[in-house]
Design a protein around this motif. Structure first.
Motif, PDB file in Angstrom:
ATOM      1  N   LEU A   6      54.433 -25.879  53.662  1.00  0.00           N
ATOM      2  CA  LEU A   6      54.962 -25.282  54.778  1.00  0.00           C
ATOM      3  C   LEU A   6      53.729 -24.786  55.902  1.00  0.00           C
ATOM      4  O   LEU A   6      54.132 -24.676  56.985  1.00  0.00           O
ATOM      5  CB  LEU A   6      56.142 -24.411  54.457  1.00  0.00           C
ATOM      6  N   LEU A  27      57.048 -17.161  55.748  1.00  0.00           N
ATOM      7  CA  LEU A  27      56.456 -17.438  54.574  1.00  0.00           C
ATOM      8  C   LEU A  27      55.441 -16.373  53.814  1.00  0.00           C
ATOM      9  O   LEU A  27      55.250 -16.618  52.901  1.00  0.00           O
ATOM     10  CB  LEU A  27      55.441 -18.541  55.064  1.00  0.00           C
ATOM     11  N   LEU A  72      54.653 -23.913  49.565  1.00  0.00           N
ATOM     12  CA  LEU A  72      54.365 -22.981  50.549  1.00  0.00           C
ATOM     13  C   LEU A  72      53.114 -23.193  51.311  1.00  0.00           C
ATOM     14  O   LEU A  72      53.051 -23.386  52.441  1.00  0.00           O
ATOM     15  CB  LEU A  72      54.167 -21.659  49.857  1.00  0.00           C
ATOM     16  N   ASN A  73      52.191 -24.032  50.654  1.00  0.00           N
ATOM     17  CA  ASN A  73      50.895 -24.409  51.413  1.00  0.00           C
ATOM     18  C   ASN A  73      51.237 -25.610  52.300  1.00  0.00           C
ATOM     19  O   ASN A  73      50.960 -25.654  53.455  1.00  0.00           O
ATOM     20  CB  ASN A  73      49.874 -24.809  50.502  1.00  0.00           C
ATOM     21  N   PRO A  97      57.148 -14.716  50.303  1.00  0.00           N
ATOM     22  CA  PRO A  97      56.908 -15.780  49.179  1.00  0.00           C
ATOM     23  C   PRO A  97      55.579 -15.981  48.764  1.00  0.00           C
ATOM     24  O   PRO A  97      55.212 -16.095  47.642  1.00  0.00           O
ATOM     25  CB  PRO A  97      57.738 -16.778  49.523  1.00  0.00           C
ATOM     26  N   LEU A  98      54.855 -16.259  49.898  1.00  0.00           N
ATOM     27  CA  LEU A  98      53.355 -16.642  49.795  1.00  0.00           C
ATOM     28  C   LEU A  98      52.465 -15.620  49.104  1.00  0.00           C
ATOM     29  O   LEU A  98      51.813 -15.819  48.029  1.00  0.00           O
ATOM     30  CB  LEU A  98      52.814 -17.139  51.016  1.00  0.00           C
ATOM     31  N   ASN A 141      53.564 -22.824  45.009  1.00  0.00           N
ATOM     32  CA  ASN A 141      52.584 -22.354  45.912  1.00  0.00           C
ATOM     33  C   ASN A 141      51.993 -23.986  46.608  1.00  0.00           C
ATOM     34  O   ASN A 141      51.720 -23.806  47.861  1.00  0.00           O
ATOM     35  CB  ASN A 141      51.372 -22.035  44.959  1.00  0.00           C
ATOM     36  N   PRO A 160      48.951 -16.347  55.572  1.00  0.00           N
ATOM     37  CA  PRO A 160      48.930 -17.665  55.229  1.00  0.00           C
ATOM     38  C   PRO A 160      47.961 -18.556  55.732  1.00  0.00           C
ATOM     39  O   PRO A 160      47.209 -19.309  54.985  1.00  0.00           O
ATOM     40  CB  PRO A 160      50.305 -18.301  55.763  1.00  0.00           C
TER      41      PRO A 160
END
Length: 408
Positions: free
Chosen positions: A184, A51, A181-182, A54-55, A178, A271
């Motif tokens: 995940l 992650l 991703l959050n 991409p994050l 976003n 993250p």
């Protein structure tokens, strides 16, 4: 039970199991580590690292676009980098001071004849700065070149801010990415206690009591330096500039610190550190999204303390005194190297080798501290990400006060 409590219990359990494993023969620890601890820990790390790129790209883009005016972005960027360099220099001075006060490396106490270490070559600082601009952004993402990813994301963010309504659809796409991703990150963090347990048990079990015992004085000096820097330097910044009780800050940020401790990676913890800063500390999303990924790449106060203590330790072990000029060189080189060697694998030891070469100390002395470096790496990574969150919090609170004053 909250995630914080679960991770704390896992860390304690992992430390106990790791301590027990140090008493077992290699024929027992090897298979346990290979078939149980290492796979669990590696799966957790892979889930997080999946992650990170991409994050970072999405967060930096949104953070830059959210800051809006290029002048505001530049001011925050200069303030952030200036804070990182100042606290790094302070960290080095603290490490040097404690090294001379405690004197962990008395000459003749260690076997230097069998010490052997071949340091990786660090790229020239100017080359690193030039290469911040990627020739191929896609290649930078595939290889995880964080400084290049951050630079490309800043360009995209500035373009989105400048074009405004014309690119609203793209901006909305980044917002949705976003959110994904959050979500995940939240799912992956449910696995954090198990990953933390395995990583801690493997690190302590692999280090062995002999390595820990013989280097105890050096370890305690580094740990004391980390504590002093975290409580005194960051504490004062949080208290006076952030207008917050430092212990309230640390309590809110503890989940990220505990994961940093288990992973030994600022990037892998990114993250959760961003999520924790935004949700538990109230850091504004656009500031957190810009400052913390940048800090995870170039802010290394914990590593700076280790380098300073290790430099004094090695000079004492080999009986090579350092003059005032050499100590100033340590501060200067280590501070600049914190930015210049960003993203290089094994960055802490590479930076230390650079410092030792500059002041005429044998790089072979690094071999004396490698055995316990993994354990200290956990602690200094926790300090590193705390510094990132500290400046993000201070900048966020300053923006909130400005907005409140303008509203009146």
């Amino acid at each position: 039970m909250s995630l914080t409590k679960k991770i704390l219990i896992a860390l304690i359990a992992g430390a106990v199991v790791g301590g027990i494993l140090t008493f077992t023969p290699d024929s027992f620890f090897g298979p346990v580590d290979k078939y149980f601890l290492n796979p669990i820990g590696q799966i957790f790390l892979n889930l997080i690292m999946m992650l990170v790129v991409p994050l970072v790209f999405v967060s930096i883009t949104l953070g830059t676009a959210g800051l809006g005016e290029p002048a505001k972005l530049g001011k925050i960027g200069v303030t952030t980098v200036g804070f990182f360099l100042c606290t790094t220099a302070i960290a080095i001075v603290i490490g040097l001071g404690l090294g001379y006060l405690i004197q962990p490396g008395e000459a003749g106490m260690f076997d230097t004849e069998n010490a052997n270490y071949e340091p990786s070559e660090a790229p020239p600082i100017m080359d690193t700065l030039i290469n911040i601009i990627p020739e191929n952004p896609i290649a930078a993402m595939s290889s995880g070149e964080m400084l290049q990813i951050i630079a490309f994301a800043i360009f995209i963010g500035v373009a989105l801010a400048y074009l405004g309504e014309k690119t609203q659809g793209i901006y909305n796409l980044f917002e949705q990415a976003n959110e994904i991703l959050n979500w995940l990150v939240m799912v992956v963090m449910k696995f954090a206690p198990y990953g933390a347990f395995a990583l801690i048990a493997s690190a302590i079990g692999g280090a062995g009591l002999d390595a820990v015992g013989s280097m105890l004085s050096y370890m305690l000096t580094v740990i004391l330096g980390l504590i002093v820097h975290g409580l005194l330097v960051y504490g004062l910044v949080i208290w006076f500039l952030g207008r917050q009780n430092p212990f309230t800050f640390y309590k809110g940020f503890f989940p990220a610190m505990s994961v940093a401790f288990s992973t030994s990676s600022s990037n892998a913890t990114l993250p959760l550190s961003m999520k924790t800063a935004q949700e538990n500390l109230g850091v504004k999303k656009e500031i957190s999204s810009f400052v913390q990924p940048l800090g995870a790449t170039i802010n290394m106060d914990g590593t700076a303390i280790m380098q300073a203590v290790a430099t004094v330790f090695i000079s004492q072990v080999y009986g090579i005194p350092l003059g005032f000029q050499e100590l100033l060189m340590v501060v200067l080189v280590a501070t600049l190297a914190s930015v210049g060697t960003a993203g290089v694998p094994g960055v802490g030891l590479i930076m230390l080798a650079m410092v030792l070469n500059q002041v005429g100390l044998p790089a072979e002395g690094i071999a004396l501290i490698i055995g316990i470096d993994r354990i200290l790496d956990m602690l200094r990574t926790s300090l590193n990400i705390t510094g990132d969150a500290t400046i993000a919090y201070v900048l966020s609170e300053r923006e909130k006060r400005k907005e409140a004053a303008n509203a009146k």
